[in-house]
Design a protein around this motif. Structure first.
Motif, PDB file in Angstrom:
ATOM      1  N   LEU A 313      64.568 101.351  76.474  1.00 31.81           N
ATOM      2  CA  LEU A 313      63.658 102.108  75.620  1.00 31.81           C
ATOM      3  C   LEU A 313      62.566 101.175  75.123  1.00 31.81           C
ATOM      4  N   ILE A 314      61.320 101.551  75.370  1.00 32.05           N
ATOM      5  CA  ILE A 314      60.154 100.821  74.860  1.00 32.05           C
ATOM      6  C   ILE A 314      59.336 101.822  74.058  1.00 32.05           C
ATOM      7  N   THR A 315      59.361 101.717  72.750  1.00 29.55           N
ATOM      8  CA  THR A 315      58.739 102.759  71.928  1.00 29.55           C
ATOM      9  C   THR A 315      58.113 102.180  70.669  1.00 29.55           C
ATOM     10  N   GLY A 316      56.984 102.756  70.283  1.00 29.12           N
ATOM     11  CA  GLY A 316      56.360 102.439  69.006  1.00 29.12           C
ATOM     12  C   GLY A 316      55.696 101.083  68.932  1.00 29.12           C
ATOM     13  N   ASN A 317      55.470 100.418  70.073  1.00 30.48           N
ATOM     14  CA  ASN A 317      54.903  99.079  70.065  1.00 30.48           C
ATOM     15  C   ASN A 317      53.379  99.123  70.160  1.00 30.48           C
ATOM     16  N   LEU A 318      52.738  98.084  69.636  1.00 31.96           N
ATOM     17  CA  LEU A 318      51.324  97.834  69.883  1.00 31.96           C
ATOM     18  C   LEU A 318      51.232  96.686  70.873  1.00 31.96           C
ATOM     19  N   MET A 319      50.678  96.964  72.063  1.00 33.63           N
ATOM     20  CA  MET A 319      50.464  95.938  73.084  1.00 33.63           C
ATOM     21  C   MET A 319      48.966  95.810  73.289  1.00 33.63           C
ATOM     22  N   CYS A 320      48.409  94.681  72.910  1.00 31.12           N
ATOM     23  CA  CYS A 320      46.950  94.555  72.865  1.00 31.12           C
ATOM     24  C   CYS A 320      46.530  93.135  73.227  1.00 31.12           C
ATOM     25  N   GLY A 321      45.415  93.038  73.963  1.00 36.32           N
ATOM     26  CA  GLY A 321      44.834  91.737  74.235  1.00 36.32           C
ATOM     27  C   GLY A 321      45.646  90.860  75.154  1.00 36.32           C
ATOM     28  N   VAL A 336      63.858 103.399  82.474  1.00 38.66           N
ATOM     29  CA  VAL A 336      63.512 103.194  81.073  1.00 38.66           C
ATOM     30  C   VAL A 336      62.648 104.343  80.584  1.00 38.66           C
ATOM     31  N   GLU A 337      62.621 104.525  79.280  1.00 39.51           N
ATOM     32  CA  GLU A 337      61.680 105.431  78.635  1.00 39.51           C
ATOM     33  C   GLU A 337      60.616 104.604  77.939  1.00 39.51           C
ATOM     34  N   ILE A 338      59.365 104.935  78.202  1.00 38.11           N
ATOM     35  CA  ILE A 338      58.216 104.270  77.587  1.00 38.11           C
ATOM     36  C   ILE A 338      57.473 105.327  76.798  1.00 38.11           C
ATOM     37  N   SER A 339      57.552 105.289  75.484  1.00 34.99           N
ATOM     38  CA  SER A 339      57.025 106.393  74.685  1.00 34.99           C
ATOM     39  C   SER A 339      56.369 105.902  73.406  1.00 34.99           C
ATOM     40  N   ASN A 340      55.320 106.619  73.002  1.00 35.68           N
ATOM     41  CA  ASN A 340      54.680 106.438  71.695  1.00 35.68           C
ATOM     42  C   ASN A 340      54.191 105.013  71.455  1.00 35.68           C
ATOM     43  N   ASN A 341      53.734 104.354  72.516  1.00 33.39           N
ATOM     44  CA  ASN A 341      53.161 103.023  72.375  1.00 33.39           C
ATOM     45  C   ASN A 341      51.633 103.095  72.322  1.00 33.39           C
ATOM     46  N   ASP A 342      51.041 102.112  71.674  1.00 33.59           N
ATOM     47  CA  ASP A 342      49.594 101.944  71.624  1.00 33.59           C
ATOM     48  C   ASP A 342      49.257 100.749  72.518  1.00 33.59           C
ATOM     49  N   ILE A 343      48.633 101.020  73.671  1.00 34.64           N
ATOM     50  CA  ILE A 343      48.402  99.988  74.684  1.00 34.64           C
ATOM     51  C   ILE A 343      46.899  99.893  74.902  1.00 34.64           C
TER      52      ILE A 343
END
Length: 712
Positions: A313-321, A336-343
């Motif tokens: 589960l990969i969720t709710g993360n900020l991945m930036c730069g 995996v589930e990849i949900s609700n991330n800010d990329i």
């Protein structure tokens, strides 16, 4: 170094760590630390009150190295001094290593590898240090308190891991951990990390095992750690928040585990990925982390998943730069589930998809993907065990904005170039044979096909119709793109069923003339398609260009990853944008023949550019690397990339955020002047800075030759 050699290096390193730990073992420990009848050690609360490191010795203070050795049962109480014994109490709960370091001496500089964490249930708790404030966060997007206790290496020490976990239910909390790397191999193929998680020691002989990782059978005979929690840490970042002098190789490396939770951490400034897996990482949860500015020199992705990764589960993360993808899955086993991330703002050094998928049955839902130097989501087909992989991947309800490529790109197996695998291969033709399902990611499911490239509003209502694969559903999107384009899939609009004849229809009174619509099809047996070719809503009697597309309004926003928490203050007056900014500022630096480093004259030029970028935080810049025409094309491409990289790194070291800079390598393809003499050769050996302002303000910069480097 080959991956097989990497695994051997890893096994050897872990074995040496075990030997180093075992060298302190004694058989005559005091009763309270003797194993109980079930083989477990008594639980203790240990307070580390010294930032020192070095050989274990009886003195007035207790170090982190000594605390770990005590919990492992390898340092008997009787060998401690009286002041050290006073830092230890027994407890009925799990063992805890807490901290009470002197106020002005809270950085632990390691001289060598620490013993592994081998007592189940142990917690290393940096939040216990006096001065830790759980409410004090340096970022507003996700709140992660600023650590006080810092674990790093001595300036001249080569320590390749910070904390190594080999037992169940271990927690690492509230620490700053950085500076762990190795000089004996390239970053991409060695296992150094700030936090490393693997099976119990000693490792088995793996010299005859083969790649990929997932096919290593010996892990079945070892106990993969479970219940590991990594939380509230700054991984790769000093407590002052700057880029460290010595960057770590990787952040959290899950080499072999069946249950790790990485939540509420800041993970930044690694040469490789912020989070990376190896042979096994089942039940891995990556939740609400700030994963920013990783991949500076090696594997460029924020999160890279290999091996067994089922139930992730990969969720709710900020991945930036980050310098590559936000999430990169390479031939994994499991889903995996990849949900609700800010990329956003990824691919700054190597253009890649925001999310790159290989494998089956992944779910990518409700993510925001913006400003990507590459496509949104790429699904690549590949063969493994005689079967075509990368099927049944569902990609729905995501929002895409300002990306270079398709929102969803299904790669075909015949397109095998590096760029195809990393950046996507563009729109696929409509599937005309069942055999083509074996060649393309997600079984070549067809995108929806609209019946017309424009639909009319009649009495305030518009009906959008089209065709799609029988058994699929169609999700319609509003897009900022234009007709004749494929998205981007900006805002989910509606989901409609496809009937037994392969047709769908959507009627709405909310759509307006000028709206651009795209869509995707999803089938649980095959996965989600690429986007449909855009269509437009028009009013009767009007052309499709007579009304503006409402989705074109708005701006990209400033290129920043994180912001500090806002202080309560009255609202500022609305900024009046200047008509133009004209600055007498250099826009290029030069290099010596066959050189890629920044010399003192060029550093002066870059310092002036840094002043301007700090003065105007809305300015973003492309760094274009160039060479003269001598040497091979391939060599010059690499040399130009190194020059641009080093210029970018200089700016980063002086406080310019990586997400504001993108590098491109042109090699010898765009010579500035004809090479008729030494001076013109020197003019071509350059990095050019292409500035732009996200507010749309014009900027004027000037060329300079103060650092021109003539060959002897």
């Amino acid at each position: 170094m080959t991956y097989q050699n990497t695994i051997r290096t890893l096994a050897t390193s872990l074995l040496l760590a075990a030997v180093a730990t075992g060298a302190n073992a004694q058989t005559n420990a005091q009763p309270e630390l003797q194993p109980s009848v079930d083989g477990t050690l008594p639980r203790v609360l240990i307070t580390v009150n010294s930032s020192g490191d070095g050989p274990i010795a009886a003195d007035d203070h207790l170090t982190l190295r000594e605390a770990i050795a005590i919990t492992n049962g390898t340092l008997p109480i009787e060998e401690l001094s009286t002041p050290e014994k006073q830092q230890i109490t027994t407890t009925l709960n799990s063992s805890v290593i807490s901290f009470d370091l002197p106020t002005n001496d809270t950085t632990i500089e390691l001289q060598s590898l620490l013993p592994v964490l081998s007592q189940p249930g142990l917690a290393i708790d940096g939040t216990s240090q006096p001065g830790y404030d759980a409410t004090k966060s340096a970022t507003a997007e996700i709140l992660v308190a600023v650590p006080v206790v810092e674990i790093t290496t001595e300036a001249d020490a080569d320590v390749f891991r910070g904390l190594t976990v080999v037992a169940d239910d271990i927690t690492i909390r509230g620490l700053s951990i950085h500076g762990f790397t190795s000089q004996h191999g390239v970053t991409e193929s060695t296992p150094p990390a700030d936090i490393f998680i693997a099976h119990e020691l000693p490792p088995p002989d793996i010299t005859q095992q083969y790649i990929p990782n997932a096919e290593f059978p010996f892990y079945e005979d070892n106990h993969p750690p479970r219940g590991i929690v990594i939380e509230q840490n700054w991984v790769g970042i000093p407590t002052n928040g700057t880029i460290p002098q010595k960057t770590s190789a990787f952040g959290v490396s899950v080499f072999n585990s069946e249950g790790v939770t990485v939540k509420h951490n800041r993970i930044s400034y690694h040469d490789g990925s912020g989070i990376i897996t190896g042979a096994r990482a089942e039940n891995l949860e990556i939740i609400e982390n700030l994963i920013v500015n990783n991949g500076l020199a090696g594997m460029p992705d924020a999160i890279r998943l290999d091996g067994h990764i089922d139930n992730g589960l990969i969720t709710g993360n900020l991945m930036c730069g980050n310098d590559g993808s936000g999430i990169f899955l390479f031939k994994p086993q499991g889903a995996v589930e990849i949900s609700n991330n800010d990329i956003r703002f990824n691919g700054q050094r190597l253009r890649r998809a925001a999310i790159y998928l290989m494998g089956n049955d992944h779910r990518v839902v409700n993510n925001k993907i913006a400003n990507q130097k590459g496509p949104g989501v790429v699904v690549t087909a590949f063969s493994q065990g005689g079967y075509t992989q990368s099927q049944r991947n569902i990609i729905e309800n995501n929002e895409f904005e300002n990306i270079e490529g398709l929102s969803i790109d299904l790669n075909t197996r015949r397109n095998r170039g590096v760029q195809d695998f990393q950046r996507g291969d563009g729109p696929n033709p409509i599937r005309d044979s069942h055999n083509r399902r074996r060649d393309t990611g997600n079984s070549a499911i067809n995108p929806p096909q609209f019946d017309s490239d424009e639909f009319f509003t009649i009495d305030g209502k518009v009906v959008v119709q089209g065709k799609s694969d029988v058994g699929s559903t169609v999700q319609l999107y509003l897009t900022r793109g234009g007709t004749g384009d494929y998205g981007p899939l900006t805002m989910p609009l509606a989901t409609v069923e496809v009937d037994e004849n392969g047709t769908f229809s959507y009627g709405s009174t909310d759509l307006q003339p000028g709206d651009i619509i795209s869509g995707i099809a999803s089938d649980p047996n095959y996965g989600t398609s690429e986007p449909a070719l855009n269509t437009v809503v028009v009013a009767l009697g009007e052309s499709s260009t007579s009304r503006p597309n409402r989705m074109t309004l708005g701006s990209v926003g400033n290129p920043q990853c994180t912001t500090p928490p806002a202080e309560p203050e009255p609202p500022e007056p609305v900024e009046t944008l200047p008509e133009a900014i004209k600055l007498e500022v250099p826009r290029n630096v030069h290099f010596g023949l066959d050189e890629d480093f920044i010399n003192p004259d060029s550093a002066i030029v870059l310092d002036r550019i840094i002043e301007v970028l700090k003065q105007y935080p809305t300015i973003i810049v492309d760094l274009h690397g160039h060479t003269d025409s001598r040497a091979s094309v391939a060599y010059n491409q690499d040399l130009a990339k190194r020059r641009a990289n080093n210029a970018r790194r200089y700016l980063m070291d002086h406080g310019i955020a990586p997400e504001r800079m993108t590098i491109r390598s042109f090699g010898e393809t765009e010579l500035l002047v004809d090479e008729i003499d030494r001076t013109n050769y020197a003019r071509n050996r350059r990095v050019e800075f292409i500035f732009s302002d996200v507010r749309g303000v014009d900027i004027t910069f000037v060329n300079q030759e103060n650092d021109l480097q003539l060959e002897q």
